[in-house]
Design a protein around this motif. Sequence first.
Motif, PDB file in Angstrom:
ATOM      1  N   CYS A  30       0.845  -1.206   0.000  1.00 27.80           N
ATOM      2  CA  CYS A  30       0.000   0.000   0.000  1.00 27.80           C
ATOM      3  C   CYS A  30       0.875   1.249   0.000  1.00 27.80           C
ATOM      4  O   CYS A  30       1.990   1.257   0.532  1.00 27.80           O
ATOM      5  CB  CYS A  30      -0.923  -0.004   1.212  1.00 27.80           C
ATOM      6  N   ASP A 227      -5.494   3.849   1.034  1.00 26.69           N
ATOM      7  CA  ASP A 227      -5.728   2.450   0.687  1.00 26.69           C
ATOM      8  C   ASP A 227      -5.559   1.493   1.858  1.00 26.69           C
ATOM      9  O   ASP A 227      -5.725   0.279   1.699  1.00 26.69           O
ATOM     10  CB  ASP A 227      -4.802   2.025  -0.459  1.00 26.69           C
ATOM     11  N   LEU A 267      -5.445  -4.433  -1.120  1.00 28.85           N
ATOM     12  CA  LEU A 267      -5.934  -3.067  -0.921  1.00 28.85           C
ATOM     13  C   LEU A 267      -7.148  -3.032  -0.001  1.00 28.85           C
ATOM     14  O   LEU A 267      -7.891  -4.006   0.125  1.00 28.85           O
ATOM     15  CB  LEU A 267      -6.304  -2.441  -2.268  1.00 28.85           C
TER      16      LEU A 267
END
Length: 469
Positions: A30, A227, A267
């Motif tokens: 991320c 995210d 995610l």
Amino acid sequence: MTITLDFAAQKSDFSTRHALSDLSLSVAKCKKIVVVTGAGISCSSGIPDFRSSDGLYAMVKEKYPDVILKGRDLFDASLFRDPTSTAVFHTFIAQLKQSIDAAEPGPTHHFIQTLDSKKKLLRSYTQNIDGFEARAGLLGSASHEAQTDGKGKSKIRAKEDHIDLFLEGLAPECPECLQRAEARIARSARSIKVGSLRPAIVLYDEPHPLGDDIATIQTADLSRKPDMLIIMGTSLKVHGLKKLVKEFAKTVHSVAPSSPAKAKKWLGKVVFVNRTPPGAEWAGIIDYHVAGETDAWVEKVIEDWKKMRPSDWEVQQTLVVTDGDVSMSGNFKVVAATKNKTKGRIPKIPKRRPATTKKTFPPLPTPMVLSTPDVASLPPKGIATPPLSPSKRRQTNSHYTVESSPSKRRTFSPMKGLEDSVRGLLFTQKSGGGESVDPFSDLVDLSMSSPPKAKPPPKTRRTVRAAPL
């Protein structure tokens, strides 16, 4: 539904170990992570949290059993209404300040700073008053930059030079108020009341001095579509914090893939790391609850991260010469470290042309000869030079020059039309014997054509006369 992972059971439970590895991979991949922290991340540094059995609330109740009914009352804005509770608050906060000054940031604080150095941290929101995040290298609202750049109420004054008075339960006078009061007395004006200082922390039922700035920052962070959301060391009991977490969790879930089988399944995860589980209201908001210490979890994340993506931890150091020494034995120092952007790919080696056995060399330089178009160097005496071939004569002299044609030489000869007597004055001189001597008789004909044949002298008749008797 919230999935609970017992951090201590990972060694014996494969599914727990696999799930924890997936969370580590999410942190590693991320790029816009939001972190929300509470007092639990500072327990390893020696700073107690609030609601644990050995937390601040229990400590206050044990130390002041007759003064404070609940530990929470010591951190409520209403305590200033009673002088006794105010004195206890001053003493307790001064002792906490001394403990914080003697402690150091823990692994969780450094983990947040690592996320920032790896360009993965979008924002870190904390409820803590210890300032360990700033000491670990993060720029906080209480830092020098925020104090000097802020305006109005957003400017924080965290300076405390009156610890001794606070330890006694007293509050020092406000220096600015005292200065204004003394100035009014000096000009015989009516005196004003001098206020007192208080610790620079926000209590319950108090507005935050940076509330408007925090709301603006939060709105900007939500628009950037984080995210991943990581919540550590807090029980999520404060109303303002609960609202902030729910808004970020909604935005994080919006970027998650619709199906776990699709790509980028790492995610959009909301992870809660705390010893105590979240309440029922967080079902469907928090995806994973890691039951355990925050320091142990972040250390595992860093360990897994280095194994899964070692290229993220490779750096390229640039060396420069110091003290003017440019030799390889000189002293070097590192001036920059940049991340290796190859990401594990093997660099392409440029193709080289096959080597040939035949070597080519540049032509050797020829010596330069200075000459004029009409005069050539004279050969040594006694060596006759052969006449040039017609082809070479054509290359040497142009067809339109006088030297290229004997007829043109005769036409343009400078001697044409001169009398023999004049011609002798120009090119001959009389010798002692009366014969003319040509001074250029030793020179060789340098023209590009054969010299013309000399005409034989005219024949003369000799008349013999007899001497007279």
